[in-house]
Design an enzyme around this catalytic site. Structure first.
Site, PDB file in Angstrom:
ATOM      1  N   HIS A 100       0.831  -1.209   0.000  1.00 23.94           N
ATOM      2  CA  HIS A 100       0.000   0.000   0.000  1.00 23.94           C
ATOM      3  C   HIS A 100       0.861   1.253   0.000  1.00 23.94           C
ATOM      4  O   HIS A 100       2.082   1.197   0.200  1.00 23.94           O
ATOM      5  CB  HIS A 100      -0.928   0.023   1.234  1.00 23.94           C
ATOM      6  CG  HIS A 100      -0.213   0.108   2.544  1.00 23.94           C
ATOM      7  ND1 HIS A 100       0.472  -0.951   3.108  1.00 23.94           N
ATOM      8  CD2 HIS A 100      -0.064   1.135   3.417  1.00 23.94           C
ATOM      9  CE1 HIS A 100       0.995  -0.587   4.261  1.00 23.94           C
ATOM     10  NE2 HIS A 100       0.698   0.691   4.467  1.00 23.94           N
ATOM     11  N   ASP A 102       0.616   4.904   2.059  1.00 26.16           N
ATOM     12  CA  ASP A 102      -0.134   5.426   3.203  1.00 26.16           C
ATOM     13  C   ASP A 102      -1.097   6.537   2.802  1.00 26.16           C
ATOM     14  O   ASP A 102      -0.716   7.489   2.108  1.00 26.16           O
ATOM     15  CB  ASP A 102       0.832   5.982   4.264  1.00 26.16           C
ATOM     16  CG  ASP A 102       1.588   4.871   4.976  1.00 26.16           C
ATOM     17  OD1 ASP A 102       1.052   3.754   5.093  1.00 26.16           O
ATOM     18  OD2 ASP A 102       2.729   5.130   5.407  1.00 26.16           O
ATOM     19  N   HIS A 256       4.788   0.064   0.342  1.00 21.13           N
ATOM     20  CA  HIS A 256       5.498  -0.700   1.358  1.00 21.13           C
ATOM     21  C   HIS A 256       4.603  -1.824   1.887  1.00 21.13           C
ATOM     22  O   HIS A 256       3.383  -1.818   1.676  1.00 21.13           O
ATOM     23  CB  HIS A 256       6.021   0.190   2.489  1.00 21.13           C
ATOM     24  CG  HIS A 256       4.955   0.956   3.201  1.00 21.13           C
ATOM     25  ND1 HIS A 256       4.353   2.066   2.679  1.00 21.13           N
ATOM     26  CD2 HIS A 256       4.370   0.755   4.411  1.00 21.13           C
ATOM     27  CE1 HIS A 256       3.453   2.528   3.530  1.00 21.13           C
ATOM     28  NE2 HIS A 256       3.430   1.741   4.586  1.00 21.13           N
ATOM     29  N   ARG A 271       5.009   5.578  14.344  1.00 20.06           N
ATOM     30  CA  ARG A 271       4.997   6.238  13.019  1.00 20.06           C
ATOM     31  C   ARG A 271       4.423   7.640  13.128  1.00 20.06           C
ATOM     32  O   ARG A 271       3.400   7.842  13.793  1.00 20.06           O
ATOM     33  CB  ARG A 271       4.153   5.415  12.034  1.00 20.06           C
ATOM     34  CG  ARG A 271       4.307   5.889  10.587  1.00 20.06           C
ATOM     35  CD  ARG A 271       3.467   5.064   9.640  1.00 20.06           C
ATOM     36  NE  ARG A 271       2.220   5.746   9.339  1.00 20.06           N
ATOM     37  CZ  ARG A 271       1.217   5.221   8.643  1.00 20.06           C
ATOM     38  NH1 ARG A 271       1.306   3.973   8.196  1.00 20.06           N
ATOM     39  NH2 ARG A 271       0.122   5.908   8.410  1.00 20.06           N
TER      40      ARG A 271
END
Ligand code: SIN
Length: 294
Positions: A100, A102, A256, A271
């Site tokens: 995907h 983000d 990623h 994150r």
């Protein structure tokens, strides 16, 4: 005078490790500009042996743009911009365990993500990255030209609905079910990077639902082809985490995938996700999606 960054490429298509920078310290603008240039050029950059508090990670991320507050994943108490990605030894589902980009389901998707490893398994738990710029370059001029004229519809519905991968029951993360809440937004299928001018494919299996103005069956055929093409091994690199490692990726040109091959061990990451700077006051092109052609 600021020293040039020490940069070592890790794979042919993308990825570079940068050493000699302490991300916990406030870096001069020249160093931040050099990190930004390395990110644009290498698409994902890695740092080792960092020691970042949540506040220091937030401060570093903010040098690149405003930080996103995730609409479905609860942030840390006191630091709503920091997502804690935790998988406990007794859990089976991880976060981000599929290819995907983000936040492509937002009207203004994130430009970058900074992931910091707090605790890593003894083995496994690597993250894969795939260059969507390399994937675009490898297509024929004919298909490149066709894709440059198309837009695709993105949504969080598949991933964050009550049946979605990310919303599956977990003990360690608070992920809301997005049923009935999600919008659909269209983005060009080929992004021209605003800083390098390099073109990259911008569709992904998690959040891209269909091609605007196409029948679902037509969309599926082309998207399935692209999703297969985009994950070709030659477009990828793989990062093995240690506590204190940082990866910073450019969502406009990279996919990623968090590997879930470490059941029985704990993995704890933090994150922050960097949004684009606010849009200029002029009216942007309407990004809301029209209904699918049946
Ligand atoms: C993600 O941000 O999708 C998770 C990546 C990872 O945990 O390796």
């Amino acid at each position: 005078m600021v020293q040039p960054l020490n940069i070592r490429r890790v794979a042919g298509a993308l990825g570079a490790e940068i050493s000699g920078v302490d991300l916990a310290r406030e870096q001069p603008d020249e160093v931040i500009a050099a990190i930004r240039a390395a990110l644009v050029e290498h698409q994902v950059i890695f740092f080792r042996d960092q020691d970042l508090s949540p506040a220091q990670q937030v401060a570093f991320g903010r040098r690149f743009g405003p930080l996103n507050i995730h609409p479905y994943v609860a942030g840390m108490a006191g630091h709503p911009e920091v997502m804690e990605l935790v998988k406990e030894p007794g859990e089976r589902v991880n976060f981000g365990g599929g290819w995907h980009s983000d936040m492509s389901f937002l009207e203004r998707p994130a430009i970058g993500s900074v992931l910091y490893a707090v605790e890593t398994p003894d083995f496994g738990g690597d993250t894969l990255f795939a260059s969507q710029a390399a994937a675009f370059d490898a297509l024929s001029p004919g298909l490149q030209h066709t894709l440059e004229g198309l837009r695709a519809v993105h949504s969080a519905a598949r991933e964050y609905s009550s049946k979605g991968h990310s919303a599956q029951k977990r003990q360690s993360m608070s992920v809301a079910e997005a049923d009935g809440l999600v919008g659909e937004f269209v983005h060009p299928m080929v992004l021209v990077h605003p800083e390098s001018g390099r073109k990259a494919l911008y569709v992904n299996p998690a959040f891209t639902m269909r091609i605007e103005g196409w029948k679902t069956s037509e969309s599926k055929a082309l998207l399935d082809y692209l999703f297969q093409h985009c994950r070709y091994e030659g477009f990828t690199c793989r990062f093995n985490w240690r506590p204190g490692s940082v990866a910073f990726w450019d969502n406009r040109q990279v996919w990623h995938f968090a590997l879930n091959d470490y059941h029985g061990q704990r993995r704890h990451m933090r994150r922050v996700t960097v949004d684009p700077w606010p849009a200029p006051a002029t009216a942007p092109r309407d990004r809301r999606a029209a209904q699918p052609v049946s």
